[in-house]
Design a protein around this motif. Structure first.
Motif, PDB file in Angstrom:
ATOM      1  N   VAL A 136      -3.268  13.615   4.490  1.00 46.64           N
ATOM      2  CA  VAL A 136      -2.860  14.881   5.102  1.00 46.64           C
ATOM      3  C   VAL A 136      -2.322  15.859   4.043  1.00 46.64           C
ATOM      4  O   VAL A 136      -2.292  17.071   4.264  1.00 46.64           O
ATOM      5  CB  VAL A 136      -1.832  14.634   6.232  1.00 46.64           C
ATOM      6  CG1 VAL A 136      -1.393  15.931   6.892  1.00 46.64           C
ATOM      7  CG2 VAL A 136      -2.431  13.698   7.284  1.00 46.64           C
ATOM      8  N   SER A 150      -0.549  10.171   6.281  1.00 45.57           N
ATOM      9  CA  SER A 150      -1.966   9.786   6.256  1.00 45.57           C
ATOM     10  C   SER A 150      -2.418   9.506   7.672  1.00 45.57           C
ATOM     11  O   SER A 150      -1.737   9.861   8.639  1.00 45.57           O
ATOM     12  CB  SER A 150      -2.145   8.552   5.368  1.00 45.57           C
ATOM     13  OG  SER A 150      -1.614   7.419   6.009  1.00 45.57           O
ATOM     14  N   HIS A 171       0.820  -1.218   0.000  1.00 46.13           N
ATOM     15  CA  HIS A 171       0.000   0.000   0.000  1.00 46.13           C
ATOM     16  C   HIS A 171       0.857   1.274   0.000  1.00 46.13           C
ATOM     17  O   HIS A 171       0.517   2.255  -0.674  1.00 46.13           O
ATOM     18  CB  HIS A 171      -0.880  -0.063   1.253  1.00 46.13           C
ATOM     19  CG  HIS A 171      -1.800   1.091   1.446  1.00 46.13           C
ATOM     20  ND1 HIS A 171      -3.053   1.142   0.884  1.00 46.13           N
ATOM     21  CD2 HIS A 171      -1.657   2.240   2.148  1.00 46.13           C
ATOM     22  CE1 HIS A 171      -3.645   2.277   1.247  1.00 46.13           C
ATOM     23  NE2 HIS A 171      -2.826   2.963   2.015  1.00 46.13           N
ATOM     24  N   GLY A 221      -8.960  15.883  10.351  1.00 46.77           N
ATOM     25  CA  GLY A 221      -8.124  16.739   9.517  1.00 46.77           C
ATOM     26  C   GLY A 221      -8.877  17.867   8.811  1.00 46.77           C
ATOM     27  O   GLY A 221      -8.528  19.038   8.953  1.00 46.77           O
ATOM     28  N   PRO A 222      -9.924  17.513   8.058  1.00 50.96           N
ATOM     29  CA  PRO A 222     -10.602  18.558   7.281  1.00 50.96           C
ATOM     30  C   PRO A 222     -11.181  19.672   8.153  1.00 50.96           C
ATOM     31  O   PRO A 222     -11.081  20.851   7.807  1.00 50.96           O
ATOM     32  CB  PRO A 222     -11.718  17.786   6.566  1.00 50.96           C
ATOM     33  CG  PRO A 222     -11.200  16.380   6.474  1.00 50.96           C
ATOM     34  CD  PRO A 222     -10.387  16.172   7.719  1.00 50.96           C
ATOM     35  N   HIS A 230       0.955   4.550  -2.628  1.00 54.42           N
ATOM     36  CA  HIS A 230       0.927   5.988  -2.314  1.00 54.42           C
ATOM     37  C   HIS A 230       2.130   6.710  -2.940  1.00 54.42           C
ATOM     38  O   HIS A 230       1.989   7.826  -3.445  1.00 54.42           O
ATOM     39  CB  HIS A 230       0.996   6.199  -0.797  1.00 54.42           C
ATOM     40  CG  HIS A 230      -0.330   6.166  -0.106  1.00 54.42           C
ATOM     41  ND1 HIS A 230      -1.344   7.042  -0.389  1.00 54.42           N
ATOM     42  CD2 HIS A 230      -0.802   5.392   0.916  1.00 54.42           C
ATOM     43  CE1 HIS A 230      -2.392   6.802   0.401  1.00 54.42           C
ATOM     44  NE2 HIS A 230      -2.089   5.798   1.204  1.00 54.42           N
ATOM     45  N   GLY A 269      -0.789  10.870   0.608  1.00 53.98           N
ATOM     46  CA  GLY A 269      -1.548  10.572   1.822  1.00 53.98           C
ATOM     47  C   GLY A 269      -2.592  11.651   2.084  1.00 53.98           C
ATOM     48  O   GLY A 269      -2.493  12.768   1.571  1.00 53.98           O
ATOM     49  N   GLY A 302      -2.688   6.551   8.899  1.00 51.72           N
ATOM     50  CA  GLY A 302      -2.009   5.366   9.412  1.00 51.72           C
ATOM     51  C   GLY A 302      -0.491   5.414   9.305  1.00 51.72           C
ATOM     52  O   GLY A 302       0.199   4.639   9.978  1.00 51.72           O
ATOM     53  N   GLY A 315      -1.986  12.249  10.471  1.00 51.44           N
ATOM     54  CA  GLY A 315      -3.452  12.278  10.375  1.00 51.44           C
ATOM     55  C   GLY A 315      -4.104  11.794  11.667  1.00 51.44           C
ATOM     56  O   GLY A 315      -5.149  12.301  12.080  1.00 51.44           O
ATOM     57  N   GLU A 316      -3.462  10.831  12.301  1.00 49.31           N
ATOM     58  CA  GLU A 316      -3.955  10.304  13.581  1.00 49.31           C
ATOM     59  C   GLU A 316      -3.927  11.417  14.633  1.00 49.31           C
ATOM     60  O   GLU A 316      -4.844  11.540  15.453  1.00 49.31           O
ATOM     61  CB  GLU A 316      -3.017   9.161  13.978  1.00 49.31           C
ATOM     62  CG  GLU A 316      -3.430   8.319  15.130  1.00 49.31           C
ATOM     63  CD  GLU A 316      -2.389   7.198  15.379  1.00 49.31           C
ATOM     64  OE1 GLU A 316      -1.395   7.092  14.607  1.00 49.31           O
ATOM     65  OE2 GLU A 316      -2.580   6.447  16.352  1.00 49.31           O
ATOM     66  N   PHE A 347      -4.204  14.643  14.012  1.00 50.63           N
ATOM     67  CA  PHE A 347      -5.342  15.516  13.690  1.00 50.63           C
ATOM     68  C   PHE A 347      -6.634  14.896  14.225  1.00 50.63           C
ATOM     69  O   PHE A 347      -7.467  15.582  14.816  1.00 50.63           O
ATOM     70  CB  PHE A 347      -5.460  15.704  12.171  1.00 50.63           C
ATOM     71  CG  PHE A 347      -4.642  16.858  11.623  1.00 50.63           C
ATOM     72  CD1 PHE A 347      -5.178  18.141  11.568  1.00 50.63           C
ATOM     73  CD2 PHE A 347      -3.351  16.664  11.159  1.00 50.63           C
ATOM     74  CE1 PHE A 347      -4.441  19.207  11.055  1.00 50.63           C
ATOM     75  CE2 PHE A 347      -2.606  17.718  10.644  1.00 50.63           C
ATOM     76  CZ  PHE A 347      -3.143  19.001  10.597  1.00 50.63           C
TER      77      PHE A 347
HETATM   78  O1  KG4 Z   1      -4.809   8.633   3.215  1.00 47.80           O
HETATM   79  P1  KG4 Z   1      -6.088   8.645   4.002  1.00 47.80           P
HETATM   80  O2  KG4 Z   1      -7.365   8.931   3.277  1.00 47.80           O
HETATM   81  O3  KG4 Z   1      -6.316   7.288   4.739  1.00 47.80           O
HETATM   82  C1  KG4 Z   1      -5.324   6.619   5.438  1.00 47.80           C
HETATM   83  O4  KG4 Z   1      -5.141   6.936   6.629  1.00 47.80           O
HETATM   84  O5  KG4 Z   1      -4.667   5.721   4.827  1.00 47.80           O
HETATM   85  O6  KG4 Z   1      -5.856   9.709   5.159  1.00 47.80           O
HETATM   86  C2  KG4 Z   1      -6.857  10.002   6.107  1.00 47.80           C
HETATM   87  C3  KG4 Z   1      -6.269  10.944   7.113  1.00 47.80           C
HETATM   88  C4  KG4 Z   1      -7.154  11.206   8.303  1.00 47.80           C
HETATM   89  O7  KG4 Z   1      -6.401  11.081   9.483  1.00 47.80           O
HETATM   90  C5  KG4 Z   1      -7.632  12.632   8.072  1.00 47.80           C
HETATM   91  O8  KG4 Z   1      -7.890  13.327   9.288  1.00 47.80           O
HETATM   92  C6  KG4 Z   1      -6.444  13.231   7.353  1.00 47.80           C
HETATM   93  O9  KG4 Z   1      -5.987  12.218   6.497  1.00 47.80           O
HETATM   94  N1  KG4 Z   1      -6.817  14.413   6.576  1.00 47.80           N
HETATM   95  C7  KG4 Z   1      -6.351  15.646   6.803  1.00 47.80           C
HETATM   96  C8  KG4 Z   1      -7.013  16.513   5.899  1.00 47.80           C
HETATM   97  N2  KG4 Z   1      -7.856  15.763   5.136  1.00 47.80           N
HETATM   98  C9  KG4 Z   1      -7.725  14.481   5.557  1.00 47.80           C
HETATM   99  N3  KG4 Z   1      -5.449  16.072   7.691  1.00 47.80           N
HETATM  100  C10 KG4 Z   1      -5.174  17.387   7.693  1.00 47.80           C
HETATM  101  N4  KG4 Z   1      -5.770  18.288   6.888  1.00 47.80           N
HETATM  102  C11 KG4 Z   1      -6.687  17.903   5.977  1.00 47.80           C
HETATM  103  N5  KG4 Z   1      -7.264  18.806   5.173  1.00 47.80           N
END
Ligand code: KG4
Ligand code: ZN
Length: 357
Positions: free
Chosen positions: A284, A146, A111, A192-193, A115, A282, A148, A175-176, A178
């Motif tokens: 983020v 991301s 995976h 995140g968003p 990416h 990813g 993960g 991302g975690e 966030f």
């Molecule tokens: O790559 P992804 O869709 O899935 C995996 O984790 O593999 O990433 C999702 C992550 C989540 O933690 C989400 O909060 C974060 O990406 N994310 C963001 C934003 N959009 C999504 N983090 C910061 N700012 C954003 N705009």
């Protein structure tokens, strides 16, 4: 060559048909976010069960949108690692069944490699060059951030042996972080968003005392995000959940600290490696603060920055199909006893929980 890619490693059931040149003929992503939202994170058992419900319709739709049947494919690619074991298993069983029944070769894809190569996907519907979006050439330094994973890689080519981790997070993924901070602040999942949106009208300096400076050891390319989450938690425990402008300020301070670490270390890695191209990937990578600061930092240092469209950054089947197509083109195949692995095949240089070094 036209390859079907199936992705079920986490909380998206995805399938796509992509050519060896990266042209995306179809791309179907079914998100499970609403199912996991009440729990504030991905629940593995729920993920696996929902993949089992969704995988056949998602694959059918990907073939239909590409105007193809399984007989037209040149191969089937599937995410075989890293991910949740039960979730991976669903996509792998579907891929094996289809490959066997249609008499097509099967390839497993890491995976993270998907990416790291997603920047080459062509989604504009125009299969021929020149493309409006130039792609990078090798080598490049990639920041993969991301929910993960969070790590920096040097990518010299598409094969596993040509990709080297330069530094990763010792604890939480960006991302975690966030998502956890958003949960603390009562902002829902994924975080995140919404944090990104609130931070846009916040003043980071006004909330600076709630957010410590992140690990900025000069030479290190490793990240650590768990301290920042604990410090926001302590702040909330002392003062209660901030509201109004104070909430926006706290989001700006938190996001600013995370983004600064991501930008600084990515640029440092590119300079240390003597590489002139930087690629983001990813979920983020959707963050507006990250895009803006990374663009400014790369511009200052004469680095070319490549940010794939959002659909290529978040989990999708197209990146798996593309990485699989390159493996097939190189003559690689996997047997039908291919087993899921929870860890990446890419060698790690950062140990989780590694102390100061
Ligand atoms: O790559 P992804 O869709 O899935 C995996 O984790 O593999 O990433 C999702 C992550 C989540 O933690 C989400 O909060 C974060 O990406 N994310 C963001 C934003 N959009 C999504 N983090 C910061 N700012 C954003 N705009
Ligand atoms: Zn991912």
């Amino acid at each position: 060559m036209r390859v079907l890619g199936i992705e079920t490693s986490c909380d998206e059931t995805a399938a796509a048909v992509v050519t060896e040149g990266g042209d995306v003929l179809s791309d179907v992503v079914r998100s499970q976010v609403a199912l996991h939202a009440p729990y504030g994170g991905v629940v593995p058992e729920i993920a696996a069960r929902d993949h089992a419900r969704a995988v056949v319709p998602v694959v059918r739709e990907a073939l239909a949108r590409a105007g193809m049947t399984a007989a037209d494919l040149d191969g089937v690619a599937v995410t075989s690692r890293p991910g949740l074991a039960g979730a991976l298993l669903v996509g792998m069983q579907a891929a094996k069944g289809l490959a066997w029944a249609a008499g097509k070769p099967l390839v497993g894809v890491d995976h993270l490699v998907g990416h790291l190569l997603a920047v080459f996907l062509r989604r504009d519907g125009a299969p021929l060059l020149p493309s409006p979006e130039p792609r990078p050439s090798f080598p490049y330094v990639a920041l993969l951030a991301s929910g993960g994973h969070t790590a920096i890689y040097r990518v010299d080519g598409p094969a596993i042996g040509a990709i080297r981790e330069l530094g990763a997070t010792r604890d939480d993924a960006a991302g975690e972080a966030f998502d956890k901070v958003a949960k603390l602040l009562g902002l829902g999942y994924p975080g995140g968003p919404v944090v990104d949106r609130l931070a846009a009208t916040g003043d980071a300096a006004a909330a600076a005392e709630a957010v410590p400076a992140l690990m900025a050891r000069k030479e290190s390319l490793e990240f650590s995000f768990s301290g920042i989450k604990s410090s926001v938690a302590r702040h909330v425990a002392r003062r209660g959940r901030p509201e109004g402008q104070a909430l926006h300020d706290l989001c700006a301070a938190f996001q600013g600290a995370v983004v600064d670490a991501l930008v600084q270390k990515t640029v440092r890695a590119a300079r240390a490696e003597g590489v002139e191209r930087v690629v983001l990937g990813g979920g983020v990578a959707a963050n507006r603060g990250l895009r803006a600061r990374m663009a400014a930092a790369c511009e200052r240092r004469g680095l070319a920055l490549f940010v794939p469209p959002f659909a290529s950054c978040t989990d999708n089947g197209a990146m798996i199909a593309y990485a699989g197509a390159l493996r097939l083109a190189a003559g690689e195949r996997d047997a039908l006893d291919l087993a899921p692995e929870t860890r990446t095949a890419l060698p790690r240089v950062t140990r989780k929980g590694g102390g100061a070094r």
